[in-house]
Write a protein that holds these residues in place. Structure first.
Motif, PDB file in Angstrom:
ATOM      1  N   LEU A 518       4.996  -7.200  -2.944  1.00  0.00           N
ATOM      2  CA  LEU A 518       6.071  -6.417  -3.566  1.00  0.00           C
ATOM      3  C   LEU A 518       6.402  -5.190  -2.722  1.00  0.00           C
ATOM      4  CD1 LEU A 518       5.077  -6.509  -7.346  1.00  0.00           C
ATOM      5  CD2 LEU A 518       6.999  -7.665  -6.257  1.00  0.00           C
ATOM      6  N   LEU A 519       5.377  -4.587  -2.166  1.00  0.00           N
ATOM      7  CA  LEU A 519       5.582  -3.419  -1.315  1.00  0.00           C
ATOM      8  C   LEU A 519       6.404  -3.778  -0.083  1.00  0.00           C
ATOM      9  CD1 LEU A 519       4.869  -0.446  -0.855  1.00  0.00           C
ATOM     10  CD2 LEU A 519       2.807  -1.210   0.315  1.00  0.00           C
ATOM     11  N   SER A 520       6.081  -4.915   0.535  1.00  0.00           N
ATOM     12  CA  SER A 520       6.854  -5.354   1.703  1.00  0.00           C
ATOM     13  C   SER A 520       8.279  -5.709   1.327  1.00  0.00           C
ATOM     14  CB  SER A 520       6.165  -6.567   2.338  1.00  0.00           C
ATOM     15  OG  SER A 520       4.903  -6.217   2.858  1.00  0.00           O
ATOM     16  N   ALA A 521       8.464  -6.309   0.155  1.00  0.00           N
ATOM     17  CA  ALA A 521       9.811  -6.669  -0.280  1.00  0.00           C
ATOM     18  C   ALA A 521      10.680  -5.439  -0.474  1.00  0.00           C
ATOM     19  CB  ALA A 521       9.739  -7.477  -1.575  1.00  0.00           C
ATOM     20  N   VAL A 522      10.125  -4.380  -1.078  1.00  0.00           N
ATOM     21  CA  VAL A 522      10.894  -3.147  -1.272  1.00  0.00           C
ATOM     22  C   VAL A 522      11.205  -2.493   0.069  1.00  0.00           C
ATOM     23  CG1 VAL A 522      10.795  -0.834  -2.257  1.00  0.00           C
ATOM     24  CG2 VAL A 522       9.984  -2.785  -3.582  1.00  0.00           C
ATOM     25  N   LEU A 524      11.549  -3.966   2.987  1.00  0.00           N
ATOM     26  CA  LEU A 524      12.529  -4.735   3.743  1.00  0.00           C
ATOM     27  C   LEU A 524      13.931  -4.638   3.150  1.00  0.00           C
ATOM     28  CD1 LEU A 524      10.472  -7.986   4.504  1.00  0.00           C
ATOM     29  CD2 LEU A 524      11.128  -6.199   6.114  1.00  0.00           C
ATOM     30  N   LYS A 525      14.034  -4.532   1.834  1.00  0.00           N
ATOM     31  CA  LYS A 525      15.349  -4.565   1.194  1.00  0.00           C
ATOM     32  C   LYS A 525      15.959  -3.184   0.990  1.00  0.00           C
ATOM     33  CE  LYS A 525      15.367  -8.929   1.101  1.00  0.00           C
ATOM     34  NZ  LYS A 525      16.267  -9.620   2.036  1.00  0.00           N
ATOM     35  N   THR A 526      15.137  -2.172   0.810  1.00  0.00           N
ATOM     36  CA  THR A 526      15.675  -0.828   0.578  1.00  0.00           C
ATOM     37  C   THR A 526      15.603   0.063   1.803  1.00  0.00           C
ATOM     38  OG1 THR A 526      13.520  -0.026  -0.216  1.00  0.00           O
ATOM     39  CG2 THR A 526      15.021  -0.967  -1.843  1.00  0.00           C
ATOM     40  N   GLU A 527      14.636  -0.212   2.695  1.00  0.00           N
ATOM     41  CA  GLU A 527      14.451   0.580   3.911  1.00  0.00           C
ATOM     42  C   GLU A 527      14.282   2.072   3.583  1.00  0.00           C
ATOM     43  OE1 GLU A 527      17.548  -0.165   6.644  1.00  0.00           O
ATOM     44  OE2 GLU A 527      17.072  -2.299   6.906  1.00  0.00           O
ATOM     45  N   GLU A 528      13.569   2.372   2.529  1.00  0.00           N
ATOM     46  CA  GLU A 528      13.314   3.748   2.152  1.00  0.00           C
ATOM     47  C   GLU A 528      11.816   4.012   2.115  1.00  0.00           C
ATOM     48  OE1 GLU A 528      13.333   3.233  -2.716  1.00  0.00           O
ATOM     49  OE2 GLU A 528      14.991   4.263  -1.707  1.00  0.00           O
ATOM     50  N   THR A 529      11.479   5.272   2.255  1.00  0.00           N
ATOM     51  CA  THR A 529      10.084   5.666   2.221  1.00  0.00           C
ATOM     52  C   THR A 529       9.648   5.874   0.771  1.00  0.00           C
ATOM     53  OG1 THR A 529      10.330   6.767   4.355  1.00  0.00           O
ATOM     54  CG2 THR A 529       8.400   7.346   3.029  1.00  0.00           C
ATOM     55  N   MET A 530       8.595   5.211   0.377  1.00  0.00           N
ATOM     56  CA  MET A 530       8.108   5.292  -0.992  1.00  0.00           C
ATOM     57  C   MET A 530       6.977   6.300  -1.098  1.00  0.00           C
ATOM     58  SD  MET A 530       8.099   1.312  -2.214  1.00  0.00           S
ATOM     59  CE  MET A 530       7.129   0.814  -0.800  1.00  0.00           C
ATOM     60  N   SER A 531       6.834   6.833  -2.291  1.00  0.00           N
ATOM     61  CA  SER A 531       5.745   7.775  -2.548  1.00  0.00           C
ATOM     62  C   SER A 531       4.424   7.025  -2.678  1.00  0.00           C
ATOM     63  CB  SER A 531       6.031   8.562  -3.831  1.00  0.00           C
ATOM     64  OG  SER A 531       6.085   7.683  -4.947  1.00  0.00           O
ATOM     65  N   LYS A 532       3.383   7.777  -2.650  1.00  0.00           N
ATOM     66  CA  LYS A 532       2.054   7.171  -2.761  1.00  0.00           C
ATOM     67  C   LYS A 532       1.860   6.520  -4.124  1.00  0.00           C
ATOM     68  CE  LYS A 532      -2.833   8.274  -2.115  1.00  0.00           C
ATOM     69  NZ  LYS A 532      -3.824   9.353  -1.800  1.00  0.00           N
ATOM     70  N   THR A 533       2.409   7.146  -5.159  1.00  0.00           N
ATOM     71  CA  THR A 533       2.295   6.571  -6.504  1.00  0.00           C
ATOM     72  C   THR A 533       3.068   5.269  -6.617  1.00  0.00           C
ATOM     73  OG1 THR A 533       2.102   8.816  -7.398  1.00  0.00           O
ATOM     74  CG2 THR A 533       2.624   7.054  -8.948  1.00  0.00           C
ATOM     75  N   SER A 534       4.241   5.220  -6.009  1.00  0.00           N
ATOM     76  CA  SER A 534       5.036   3.985  -6.040  1.00  0.00           C
ATOM     77  C   SER A 534       4.329   2.841  -5.325  1.00  0.00           C
ATOM     78  CB  SER A 534       6.405   4.244  -5.409  1.00  0.00           C
ATOM     79  OG  SER A 534       7.109   5.247  -6.104  1.00  0.00           O
ATOM     80  N   ARG A 535       3.738   3.136  -4.187  1.00  0.00           N
ATOM     81  CA  ARG A 535       3.027   2.092  -3.449  1.00  0.00           C
ATOM     82  C   ARG A 535       1.838   1.580  -4.247  1.00  0.00           C
ATOM     83  NH1 ARG A 535       3.925   1.876   2.053  1.00  0.00           N
ATOM     84  NH2 ARG A 535       1.791   1.147   2.344  1.00  0.00           N
ATOM     85  N   LYS A 536       1.123   2.490  -4.875  1.00  0.00           N
ATOM     86  CA  LYS A 536      -0.047   2.081  -5.652  1.00  0.00           C
ATOM     87  C   LYS A 536       0.358   1.243  -6.859  1.00  0.00           C
ATOM     88  CE  LYS A 536      -4.076   4.026  -8.000  1.00  0.00           C
ATOM     89  NZ  LYS A 536      -4.785   5.284  -8.384  1.00  0.00           N
ATOM     90  N   CYS A 537       1.446   1.633  -7.512  1.00  0.00           N
ATOM     91  CA  CYS A 537       1.898   0.883  -8.687  1.00  0.00           C
ATOM     92  C   CYS A 537       2.393  -0.505  -8.305  1.00  0.00           C
ATOM     93  CB  CYS A 537       2.998   1.662  -9.405  1.00  0.00           C
ATOM     94  SG  CYS A 537       2.451   3.182 -10.187  1.00  0.00           S
ATOM     95  N   LEU A 538       3.127  -0.619  -7.206  1.00  0.00           N
ATOM     96  CA  LEU A 538       3.633  -1.928  -6.789  1.00  0.00           C
ATOM     97  C   LEU A 538       2.499  -2.865  -6.384  1.00  0.00           C
ATOM     98  CD1 LEU A 538       6.803  -0.928  -4.729  1.00  0.00           C
ATOM     99  CD2 LEU A 538       6.704  -1.931  -7.005  1.00  0.00           C
ATOM    100  N   GLU A 539       1.478  -2.327  -5.745  1.00  0.00           N
ATOM    101  CA  GLU A 539       0.347  -3.170  -5.361  1.00  0.00           C
ATOM    102  C   GLU A 539      -0.441  -3.654  -6.585  1.00  0.00           C
ATOM    103  OE1 GLU A 539      -1.950  -0.889  -2.673  1.00  0.00           O
ATOM    104  OE2 GLU A 539      -0.565  -1.121  -0.980  1.00  0.00           O
ATOM    105  N   SER A 540      -0.613  -2.773  -7.561  1.00  0.00           N
ATOM    106  CA  SER A 540      -1.363  -3.171  -8.754  1.00  0.00           C
ATOM    107  C   SER A 540      -0.560  -4.078  -9.664  1.00  0.00           C
ATOM    108  CB  SER A 540      -1.798  -1.929  -9.527  1.00  0.00           C
ATOM    109  OG  SER A 540      -0.668  -1.195  -9.969  1.00  0.00           O
ATOM    110  N   LEU A 541       0.758  -4.073  -9.556  1.00  0.00           N
ATOM    111  CA  LEU A 541       1.593  -4.900 -10.418  1.00  0.00           C
ATOM    112  C   LEU A 541       1.486  -6.378 -10.072  1.00  0.00           C
ATOM    113  CD1 LEU A 541       3.514  -4.450 -12.782  1.00  0.00           C
ATOM    114  CD2 LEU A 541       5.411  -4.426 -11.163  1.00  0.00           C
ATOM    115  N   GLU A 542       1.004  -6.707  -8.869  1.00  0.00           N
ATOM    116  CA  GLU A 542       0.839  -8.119  -8.502  1.00  0.00           C
ATOM    117  C   GLU A 542      -0.291  -8.778  -9.281  1.00  0.00           C
ATOM    118  OE1 GLU A 542       0.392  -8.584  -4.354  1.00  0.00           O
ATOM    119  OE2 GLU A 542       2.175  -7.436  -3.824  1.00  0.00           O
ATOM    120  N   SER A 543      -1.198  -7.982  -9.797  1.00  0.00           N
ATOM    121  CA  SER A 543      -2.302  -8.542 -10.576  1.00  0.00           C
ATOM    122  C   SER A 543      -1.847  -8.793 -12.004  1.00  0.00           C
ATOM    123  CB  SER A 543      -3.493  -7.583 -10.568  1.00  0.00           C
ATOM    124  OG  SER A 543      -4.518  -8.030 -11.424  1.00  0.00           O
TER     125      SER A 543
END
Length: 743
Positions: A518-522, A524-543
């Motif tokens: 999910l992190l890679s998808a965001v 590649l499609k948005t080309e924006e820098t995400m916050s640390k909280t956003s990255r952590k939430c997207l990684e945990s959402l795959e579970s």
């Protein structure tokens, strides 16, 4: 006339007194003898030094012996025509009344009469050398009976050779007879070394062991059925390996031998157990013997033979020797561009299972195998291994996928692999319970899940290439971008689905370890820098253990993910019925006794609940007049999560405001702030402000301040008084409202 001339004249006159010895040979005997001689002159086509070449040299000596027959003087012994005193030629016997030299024929006649003699006739018509009158045609039935009787009495190789020579049997033209003789030899119990030696001698003798008889496969099948010991197996398989080295064993026999050997129980002494290393040693010797042959080597083997070897190795189980031999067979039978994608993934999975139990001998087995193939084939193998592991229904599925993930980090030539077109080759769905496990034309997953598994692989390859520089463009981003677009267009059938929602749903259906897809998808499609909280939430959402509801209760997680999953949050809130008794009870209790963090959950729910805001905007509309109800059939709208009743919705909001104003866990300043937020919420959504709400605001902003002895600013009091005067009855305002004492 001179004396010399007279002497010459007498010298050339024939002598009438000389005595000549003559031997009369009849036409029948001559014809039969020549036929037998011609039959013995056949030449076996082989260039291998050994018994065949000795037979060829003996034939030359026979031809040279013919020169002495037509010469002057007495006739030599006729046995010289067939190699006098030779043990592998036709043996003769003298007549009963012949008084001659019997040392020239050392072999006695067999006890059973020859099949070409009639038992009722007396053998009287013999030549002085003991040659019988032999008919031109042989009775087959009598010959078969003689062979049966002979094999019942004699099973030694020398006796069998004598019988074949006496009966003039051509085993090359009758391979079934060779098989029959060998089965008779095997009928002995292999409890002595001599019996085993006879069987080995028969297999090594190419004049007895005819190639089409398939005696090698019969021998192995017999040993497997009888449960022979290791010594017997070593002897028989040694003969088979010698035959494999010179290309005498057909592919069908090789397959049969390996199948029989894989199911055999080899006895190791009295209390010995089955040892897989013994079978592996036999397989290794057979494979190396085939490799030493230039006529029928590894490159000449059909696909079925290598498949039989692979099946036998898989049957042994997880073992270093199994993996080593499988690797050698794969290198010999699979070309660089081989399209066979079944066996390589199977042995990679076996290595993964072995590495979880112990430390294998080869620590880089995966790269050793994949390095043999081209990039397109390697890509296919990576996909096949991942699909096979993802389709497992065992407890070790997650552990194996995590071990496979570590192997993906070590894959070589990743930029080259990303250019392969195999990433886009999707196979049709064949079902999870496919009958044919070796069917490489179908997949156990749907095309959507096939894309996700390819993305799962590419994500790990990207991490391996990028390292810590995850924000830079990598070679893996191009195939990932194409596959993401393909996945969205394939699954967005209604045209209203959110991209990340579909992607999250598919990842959870596969139930694979999270990879940051999910992190890679965001990225590649948005080309924006995400916050640390956003990255952590997207990684945990795959579970599957984490859901949108968990983020909704957390203010920081909600704010970090709301822009990526707006439809998910909206759909989640639409399912909440805010007019139900349970919700009203829980929300009022939480507003009365809850802390500040839980109170913001209520406010977030009110702010994000779209059906609630629509209902509040309709709460100010007047009810239908009784006369209007009489003109038409009046059906009051039923309350539902998607369409709550406007009046009930307004009552829920007022109840929450009252609970805020009276909460003992909230300070007067905090209580007034929450009630004021609800007031702004009602006004923003065009909802009517009822007196009960105005009283709760006055209680939180004026009464509680006075009870707590807190200073009330004149501006705030005037603001509250203005709101009370606008929405409350004037008489009540004059009664309730008391001007504060400033200063």
């Amino acid at each position: 006339m001179p004396l010399s001339r007279h002497a010459y004249r007498h010298a050339i006159q024939p002598s009438t007194s000389s005595i000549f010895d003559h031997v009369w040979i009849s036409e029948d005997v001559l014809k039969s003898t020549f036929r037998r001689y011609a039959n013995r002159q056949r030449r076996y086509g082989s260039n291998v030094p050994g018994p065949l070449e000795a037979r060829r040299r003996l034939a030359k000596r026979k031809n040279g012996a013919l020169a002495g027959v037509g010469g002057p003087g007495g006739l030599d012994d006729i046995a010289c025509l067939f190699g006098k005193d030779g043990q592998s030629h036709l043996k003769w016997t003298t007549a009963p009344n012949y008084q001659g030299d019997t040392q020239s024929f050392p072999f006695r006649a067999p006890d059973v009469p020859f099949p070409f003699f009639k038992s009722t006739e007396e053998p009287t018509s013999f030549t002085p050398y003991g040659w019988p009158e032999i008919p031109s045609e042989v009775d087959t039935n009598v010959q078969e009976k003689y062979i049966d009787d002979f094999l019942k009495r004699y099973r030694k190789i020398d006796d069998i050779r004598k019988m074949i020579t006496l009966l003039d049997i051509r085993l090359l033209e009758a391979p079934e007879l060779s098989q029959r003789i060998f089965k008779c030899i095997l009928s002995h119990k292999f409890d002595t070394r001599s019996a085993v030696a006879d069987a080995v001698t028969f297999l090594d003798d190419l004049s007895l062991n005819i190639r089409d008889a398939e005696n090698y496969a019969i021998a192995v099948q017999h040993l497997a059925n009888q449960g022979a010991n290791q010594h017997t197996w070593n002897a028989i398989l040694g003969a088979i390996n010698r035959a494999l080295a010179i290309g005498l064993v057909s592919s069908r026999q090789i397959s049969s031998i390996v199948k029989s050997l894989s199911g055999a129980q080899i006895k190791l002494g009295k209390w010995g157990k089955q040892d897989p290393t013994i079978l592996l040693g036999y397989y290794r010797d057979m494979w190396e013997s085939i490799g030493r042959c230039d006529v029928f080597g590894h490159k000449h083997l059909p696909t079925g033979v290598s498949n039989v070897f692979f099946e036998a190795l898989l049957k042994i189980g997880r073992h270093d020797g199994t993996l080593s031999l499988a690797r050698d067979i794969i290198f010999a039978t699979h070309g660089t561009h081989s399209k066979r994608r079944f066996w390589v993934p199977r042995f990679i999975i076996q290595w993964l299972e072995l590495s979880m139990e112990s430390t294998p001998q080869s620590s880089d087995y995966v790269n050793e195998l994949l390095g043999h193939f081209s990039r397109r084939v390697v890509t296919g193998h990576l996909v096949s291994v991942t699909e096979s592991l993802a389709s497992l229904a065992t407890k070790e599925k997650t552990a194996l996928l995590e071990r496979w993930r570590d192997c993906l980090f070590k894959v070589q030539s990743i930029p080259n692999l990303c250019e392969s077109g195999a990433w886009y080759d999707l196979r049709p769905f064949g079902g999870l319970d496919s009958n044919n496990a070796m069917d490489e034309s179908t997949s156990k997953f749907s095309k959507s899940h096939q894309i996700l598994l390819r993305l799962w692989i590419l994500r790990h390859l990207r991490v391996a290439v990028a390292g810590c520089k995850h924000w830079k463009w990598q070679p893996t981003d191009m195939p990932m971008s194409y596959l993401l677009d393909f996945y969205y267009h394939m699954n967005n059938k209604s045209g209203t689905e959110h991209f990340l929602t579909l992607l999250t749903k598919g990842i959870r259906e596969l139930d694979v370890p999270r990879s940051g897809l999910l992190l890679s998808a965001v990225q590649l499609k948005t080309e924006e820098t995400m916050s640390k909280t956003s990255r952590k939430c997207l990684e945990s959402l795959e579970s599957s253990e984490t859901s949108i509801m968990h983020f909704f209760s957390d203010t920081h997680a909600y704010n970090a993910t709301i822009k990526y999953f707006p439809l998910d949050y909206d759909n989640l809130l639409r399912e909440i019925d805010i007019t139900s008794e349970a919700f009203i009870k829980n929300s009022v209790e939480l507003a009365t006794t809850g802390d500040s963090k839980n109170l913001w959950v209520i406010l977030r729910l009110l702010r994000s609940h779209t059906p609630l805001k629509i209902s509040l905007s309709m709460a100010g509309l007047p009810h239908a007049h009784p006369r209007q109800k009489a003109l038409i059939r009046w059906y009051p709208e039923l309350s539902s999560p998607g369409f709550p009743d406007p009046r009930l919705a307004l009552e829920v909001v007022n109840s929450i405001a009252v609970a805020f104003s009276c909460s003992s866990n909230l300070s007067p300043r905090r209580a007034f702030g929450l009630v004021h937020w609800i007031y702004c919420f009602l006004r923003r959504n065009h909802a009517p402000v009822e007196p009960v709400f105005v009283r709760s605001m006055y209680h939180a902003g004026v009464v509680r301040y006075r009870k707590a002895g807190m200073k009330l600013a004149p501006q705030r009091f005037n603001y509250i008084l203005e709101i009370v005067q606008r929405f409350e009855d004037p008489a009540i305002v004059r009664t309730v409202v008391v001007p504060p004492k400033f200063g």
